[in-house]
Design a protein around this motif. Sequence first.
Motif, short mmCIF file in Angstrom:
data_model
loop_
_atom_site.label_atom_id
_atom_site.label_comp_id
_atom_site.label_asym_id
_atom_site.label_seq_id
_atom_site.Cartn_x
_atom_site.Cartn_y
_atom_site.Cartn_z
N LEU A 139 -10.30 4.94 -6.11
CA LEU A 139 -10.12 3.99 -5.00
C LEU A 139 -8.69 3.99 -4.48
O LEU A 139 -8.41 3.46 -3.40
CB LEU A 139 -10.47 2.56 -5.46
CG LEU A 139 -11.87 2.35 -6.02
CD1 LEU A 139 -12.06 0.89 -6.41
CD2 LEU A 139 -12.91 2.76 -5.00
N LEU A 140 -7.80 4.58 -5.26
CA LEU A 140 -6.38 4.50 -4.92
C LEU A 140 -6.04 5.10 -3.55
O LEU A 140 -5.25 4.51 -2.80
CB LEU A 140 -5.55 5.16 -6.05
CG LEU A 140 -4.05 5.09 -5.92
CD1 LEU A 140 -3.55 3.66 -5.77
CD2 LEU A 140 -3.38 5.74 -7.15
N PRO A 141 -6.63 6.26 -3.15
CA PRO A 141 -6.25 6.80 -1.83
C PRO A 141 -6.43 5.78 -0.71
O PRO A 141 -5.52 5.56 0.10
CB PRO A 141 -7.19 8.00 -1.66
CG PRO A 141 -7.52 8.43 -3.05
CD PRO A 141 -7.56 7.16 -3.86
N SER A 142 -7.58 5.11 -0.67
CA SER A 142 -7.81 4.17 0.43
C SER A 142 -6.99 2.89 0.28
O SER A 142 -6.58 2.30 1.27
CB SER A 142 -9.28 3.83 0.56
OG SER A 142 -9.92 4.90 1.17
N LEU A 143 -6.77 2.49 -0.96
CA LEU A 143 -5.95 1.28 -1.14
C LEU A 143 -4.53 1.52 -0.63
O LEU A 143 -3.90 0.63 -0.07
CB LEU A 143 -5.93 0.88 -2.62
CG LEU A 143 -7.26 0.32 -3.13
CD1 LEU A 143 -7.24 0.17 -4.65
CD2 LEU A 143 -7.57 -1.03 -2.49
N LEU A 144 -4.05 2.73 -0.80
CA LEU A 144 -2.71 3.05 -0.28
C LEU A 144 -2.76 3.20 1.24
O LEU A 144 -1.91 2.68 1.95
CB LEU A 144 -2.21 4.36 -0.90
CG LEU A 144 -1.81 4.28 -2.38
CD1 LEU A 144 -1.58 5.67 -2.94
CD2 LEU A 144 -0.53 3.45 -2.54
N ARG A 145 -3.76 3.93 1.73
CA ARG A 145 -3.86 4.18 3.18
C ARG A 145 -3.98 2.87 3.93
O ARG A 145 -3.45 2.71 5.02
CB ARG A 145 -5.06 5.09 3.43
CG ARG A 145 -5.44 5.30 4.85
CD ARG A 145 -4.84 6.52 5.51
NE ARG A 145 -4.82 7.70 4.69
CZ ARG A 145 -3.79 8.53 4.63
NH1 ARG A 145 -2.72 8.31 5.34
NH2 ARG A 145 -3.83 9.59 3.86
N HIS A 146 -4.69 1.93 3.33
CA HIS A 146 -4.90 0.62 3.93
C HIS A 146 -3.55 -0.04 4.24
O HIS A 146 -3.36 -0.68 5.26
CB HIS A 146 -5.68 -0.22 2.93
CG HIS A 146 -6.12 -1.54 3.45
ND1 HIS A 146 -6.96 -1.66 4.52
CD2 HIS A 146 -5.85 -2.80 3.03
CE1 HIS A 146 -7.18 -2.95 4.74
NE2 HIS A 146 -6.52 -3.65 3.87
N ARG A 147 -2.61 0.16 3.32
CA ARG A 147 -1.32 -0.50 3.50
C ARG A 147 -0.30 0.37 4.22
O ARG A 147 0.61 -0.13 4.85
CB ARG A 147 -0.81 -0.98 2.15
CG ARG A 147 -1.64 -2.22 1.73
CD ARG A 147 -1.72 -2.44 0.29
NE ARG A 147 -0.48 -2.97 -0.27
CZ ARG A 147 -0.35 -3.23 -1.56
NH1 ARG A 147 -1.36 -3.04 -2.38
NH2 ARG A 147 0.79 -3.69 -2.02
N LEU A 148 -0.43 1.68 4.10
CA LEU A 148 0.50 2.58 4.80
C LEU A 148 -0.31 3.66 5.48
O LEU A 148 -0.59 4.71 4.90
CB LEU A 148 1.46 3.22 3.80
CG LEU A 148 2.63 2.40 3.30
CD1 LEU A 148 3.44 3.23 2.32
CD2 LEU A 148 3.52 1.95 4.44
N PRO A 149 -0.69 3.45 6.74
CA PRO A 149 -1.62 4.38 7.40
C PRO A 149 -1.13 5.81 7.45
O PRO A 149 -1.92 6.73 7.44
CB PRO A 149 -1.74 3.82 8.81
CG PRO A 149 -1.28 2.42 8.73
CD PRO A 149 -0.35 2.30 7.58
N ASN A 150 0.18 6.02 7.48
CA ASN A 150 0.65 7.41 7.65
C ASN A 150 1.10 8.08 6.37
O ASN A 150 1.74 9.11 6.40
CB ASN A 150 1.79 7.44 8.67
CG ASN A 150 1.29 6.99 10.01
OD1 ASN A 150 0.18 7.33 10.40
ND2 ASN A 150 2.08 6.18 10.70
N ILE A 151 0.75 7.49 5.25
CA ILE A 151 1.19 8.05 3.96
C ILE A 151 0.49 9.39 3.70
O ILE A 151 -0.64 9.59 4.13
CB ILE A 151 0.87 7.00 2.85
CG1 ILE A 151 1.56 7.32 1.55
CG2 ILE A 151 -0.61 6.85 2.63
CD1 ILE A 151 1.54 6.11 0.58
N TYR A 152 1.19 10.33 3.04
CA TYR A 152 0.61 11.64 2.73
C TYR A 152 -0.03 11.59 1.34
O TYR A 152 0.67 11.36 0.36
CB TYR A 152 1.68 12.72 2.71
CG TYR A 152 2.41 12.89 4.03
CD1 TYR A 152 1.74 12.77 5.24
CD2 TYR A 152 3.77 13.22 4.05
CE1 TYR A 152 2.41 12.94 6.44
CE2 TYR A 152 4.44 13.40 5.25
CZ TYR A 152 3.76 13.25 6.44
OH TYR A 152 4.41 13.42 7.63
#
Length: 968
Positions: free
Chosen positions: A348-361
Amino acid sequence: MAPPTPPSRSTQTSPEPDPHDDAHPALHPSVTSVPVTPGVHLAGGSAYIEPEDTREKSSLPFDPETATPGPSWNANSYFAPKGGEKDRPSSPTEVAKGAKSGEELLRRLSIIPDPSKQKHDLADVDPRAAHPGLNLSGRVISANFTVPYSIGYSPGNDWELNSRRGTSALFDSFSYLASASSPWNHVLVGWTGEIQELPSARPPSSASFRATTGHVQPNKAAAPIPVDASKPPPPPPEGIRIGRKDRDRLEQQLERDHGGKVVPVWLVDEKDEKTDTVLLKDQSRWRRYAEYELYTLFHYKVNAPADGRAARTSWANYYRMNKLFADRILELYQPGDIIFIHDFYLLLLPSLLRHRLPNIYIGFFLHVPFPSSEFYRCLSRRKEILEGLLGANMIGFQSYSYSRHFSSCCTRILGFDSSVAGVDAYGAHVAVDVFPIGINAAATQKQAYGDPVIEEKVKAIRELYANKRIIVGRDRLDSVRGVAQKLQAFEIFLEKYPEWHGKVVLVQVTSPSSVQPDKNEDNRVVNKISDLVARINGTYGSLAYAPVQHFPQYLDKEEYFALLRDADIGLITSVRDGMNTTSLEYVICQKENQGPLILSEFSGTAGFLAEAVHINPWDLGGVADAINQALQMTPEERKEQHTKLYKHVIENNVQAWTNNFLKRLMTNLSSFDQSFATPSLDLTRMLAQYKKAKRRLFMFDYDGTLTPIVKDPQAAIPSDRVIRTLKTLASDPANAVWIISGRDQAFLDEWMGHITELGLSAEHGSFMRHPRSDEWENLTEKTDMSWQSEVIDIFQHYTEKTQGSFIERKKIALTWHYRRADPEYGLFQARECQKQLEKTVGKKYEVEVMTGKANLEVRPRFVNKGEIAKRLVQAYGEGPDEAPDFVLCLGDDFTDEDMFRALRQSNLPNEHVFAVTVGASSKQTLASSHLVEPKDVISAISLLNGKSDAGNVGAVAVVEGSIPESRL
Ligand SMILES: O=P(O)(O)OC[C@H]1O[C@@H](O)[C@H](O)[C@@H](O)[C@@H]1O
C-alpha cells in the motif's frame, strides 16, 4: 542542461558527523554491537572499512576473475551468527593500528577522503546524467519491511544488533547502493523487527542438534539451530517499554554503524506522551496480514475462511504499518529522491506516498511470485492491494509470468487498460517490467574460495562422504519449497536405479522459514519430512550408510560454502518460489567441480537460469530420471552447462540488478514525464476565459465522458447530478451546449431529450436535433447502407465465438460490444474482427471501423463527430465578433479525436479553445489537456456554473494515482 550534481559527500572534511553522510559504508559484519564512542567524531558517523569493490564500476558486467566482493551487509546472513572477535566491526583504534602515516590514519578514520575510494566521477558513470529533466537529488530511499538486523534491547545499554537471516540478496543490494561503488546516496527505512528484551538473567538459547538421521554431524562447532528455536521468545505479557533516550540511542547506532544510513520505523502499541515512552506488546501483528494472507495466496495456497473480525484487525494493522512507513519516509524526503519499495509487506505504500506527494518518484519490486488472476481474485482486499501498488511509477517482478499476471489483474479487477509494458491507471502510466534478482556473485566467490577454514571443511566433507556422490539441497521450512517432493523423488530414484545404492547421498539442509504464516503448517511439514527421511533411510540405508542426511538447522557459513563446493548435483524442487538464491550460490561454488543444477520450473530462477536441468517437481519420476541423467553427465557436458550458468550468475549479479532497476525506472520516469504527457486541464484559465466570453460553445461526448463505462451500455444512464449540471449550463443564453455521441436518437431522447436547451447529435453525427426543437435531422439519408448486412454477418460470427459479447444495431452505425466478455479474450477477438472487417467491408465501402471502449463500431466514413464540431463552429460565423470566444470540447475515445482535430484545424484562437480528453495523461491524443474521469468533468462544469463542489476537480488532479482512503 548539465546533469544535477548530487550532494558531494566524498569531499567531506568536517569532523562532525553528518546525518546525511553515507559515503563511507562499513563493511557489514555478521554481528555488530558498536557503542558510539564518545569523543571520536568520524565523517560518516563511524569508523569504516572501505568495501573492497570500489574498483568495480557500475558499468557491469565486470570480470569475475579480478572482481572482489562488494560490501556485504549480511552476506549470507542466514548463517548462524558467530559473535567472535574477528566478526566484530573494527573499532577506530583497530582501524588506525595498521596506518603507516598520519595521512593514512586520517584516511582510515574517514576524516579525510581516500581518493582511491571516492564515488565515481558521476559525469562518466552516473546513469542520472542521462535524465537531467528529472532533477534527481542523487539519493535513493529504500523501504524494506525490516532493517537488516535482529535487535536486542536492554534498557540503558547499547542495543544489540545481529545480522538478520534471509533476503541476503536484497540486503546486499542496499549495501551496494550505500557503497562507494554506486553513484547514489542511500538511506534504508525499515521496521525494527520484533525487538527482544535481553534480561541478563535470560539463559542462552539451548540449541541442540536435531538432524533426523543421527548419523553425521558435519561440524560440531557449528551452532545448529532447531527449527522451533528460530522464533523470538515471546515478550513478557505486559510488553516492552522503551523510553526516548533508548530509542534515540538505537537510531544513532543504526545511523552510524553500517554500510549506509538506516532509519527505523517504530511500530508501537501505545505511547505515553508524558514520559515519552512507547509500549510494544504484540509485535508479530505487523507481519500477520502480509504473511498469513498475502504470502500464502501469492504462493498459490488458500487459507480456510477465518473469523472476520480477526481478518479486519490484521488488515487494519497492515494498513497502519504501511501508513507509518509513509510518515517516516516523508520526514526524510527531499525533492528528487527516488523511493525504492520492496516486497509484499509494503504493497500500500506506493499510493500512500503518492497521495501526499503527487510527483514523487517511486519504484516497487515484488520479490515473491504474483499469482494468476484466477488465484489473485480470491483475495478479499484484491482491489485495495492493486490500487496501493499502482501509486508506483514502475513495478518490477522476478519473472515475466508474474508481471503478466499483475497486468491482467489490473484489467480484470480494476478495469484498467494494460499491456505487458504497463497499466494505465488514474491518469498515469505505471510501467511494469521484469528484473530477476541476482546475488553478490564476486563476494560469494571470494568467501567460498578464499578462506583456509573452508578449504579444511571441503576436505573434511569429502572424506566424510568418500566414494559417494553428493546431492545438495538447502531450503526454507515451508511447503512451497518442495522438500517433501524432493525426498519422494529421491526415494523413487533409489527404487528405479538400484545401481546407485550406497553411492549417492542427499544432504538436505532445512532452515527455519523467514515468514510465519501458519505454525500448524510448519509442524505438518516438519513431520512429513521426518517421516520421509526415516522411511528412505529405513528402506535403503544400513548401519554404514544413510542415503538422506537431513539437517533442520542453519549452517555455519563456512560449512555451507564447503558443502556447496563438495556437491555433485544441486537439487531445487520448489513448487513456488520468487527467486532461489541457493541455486545461484551453488553455481558460484561449483566453479571447480562444475556439477549440474537441477532446478524446478516453478521457481522464478528457472527463467533466469535457462541452462539448468529444468524439472517439474510434481513429476516425481521425472525428477528421479533427471537425477540419474545428471549423475551420468560427462565432464564435457558438465563443463558446458556450468560455464553458461556461471557466466550468467556472475554477470547478472545484485549490483547489476540494482543498477538495471534504477536505470529503467529513470527511463520510464523520463518518458512519462509530465512535460511530455497531456497536462491536466487548467481550471483557472478556463474559468477566466469563460467569464470573459460572450458566445460559448460546449461539445460533450457521452459514454466515458459524462458517465462512466459500465458493463451494460443500457445501464449507463446520466445521474441526477449530470442532468442538473447540464441543465444549468444550457440555461445561460450565451451557452450552446451539445451532446455529440455514438448513441442512437432513442437513447439520447429518452435520457436528455427533456432538456430542451440542449443540442443532440446521435450515431457519431448521423443525426442532429437542434436546441429547442423536437425534430431530428438525418444527415445520411442518401447513403448506401448495403454494407450493414455484411458487417452483421461478421459481427455475428465473433459473437458466437466470444461468450458475453453482443451486437447493438442502430439506425446507421453498428456496434459489437465485448465489455461483458472476458476482457483479454474479448480484446483479442476484437482485434481479429477488426482485421477481418478492414480487409472486407472496409475495402468495398466508404465505411470506417472504429475501436471504442470494449467495442468495435462501423459507420459511414463521411459522418463523424469532427464534421459536427466543424458545422457547429461555422454556424457562429467567422468574423471576430461572430466566432465563439469560448469552446469546451470533451471526449474520451478514438471517435472523439475527430472533434479535437476539427478544432485544431479551425481558425479559433488557441486561448479560446479547451479540447479535453478524459483519461490518462499518457494517452495519445489531439486534445490539449486531460481530466481523469467523468466525475472530474462534472466538477469542472460545476465550476463554470459557479458551484462550490467544483473544488473537487483540483483535488482530483492532486491525488492522481492514489487510492481514496475510504476504500481502505
Ligand atoms: O460516443 P459515445 O457517447 O462515447 O458512445 C460510444 C458508444 O458507447 C456505447 O456504450 C454505445 O452502446 C454505443 O452505441 C456508442 O456508440
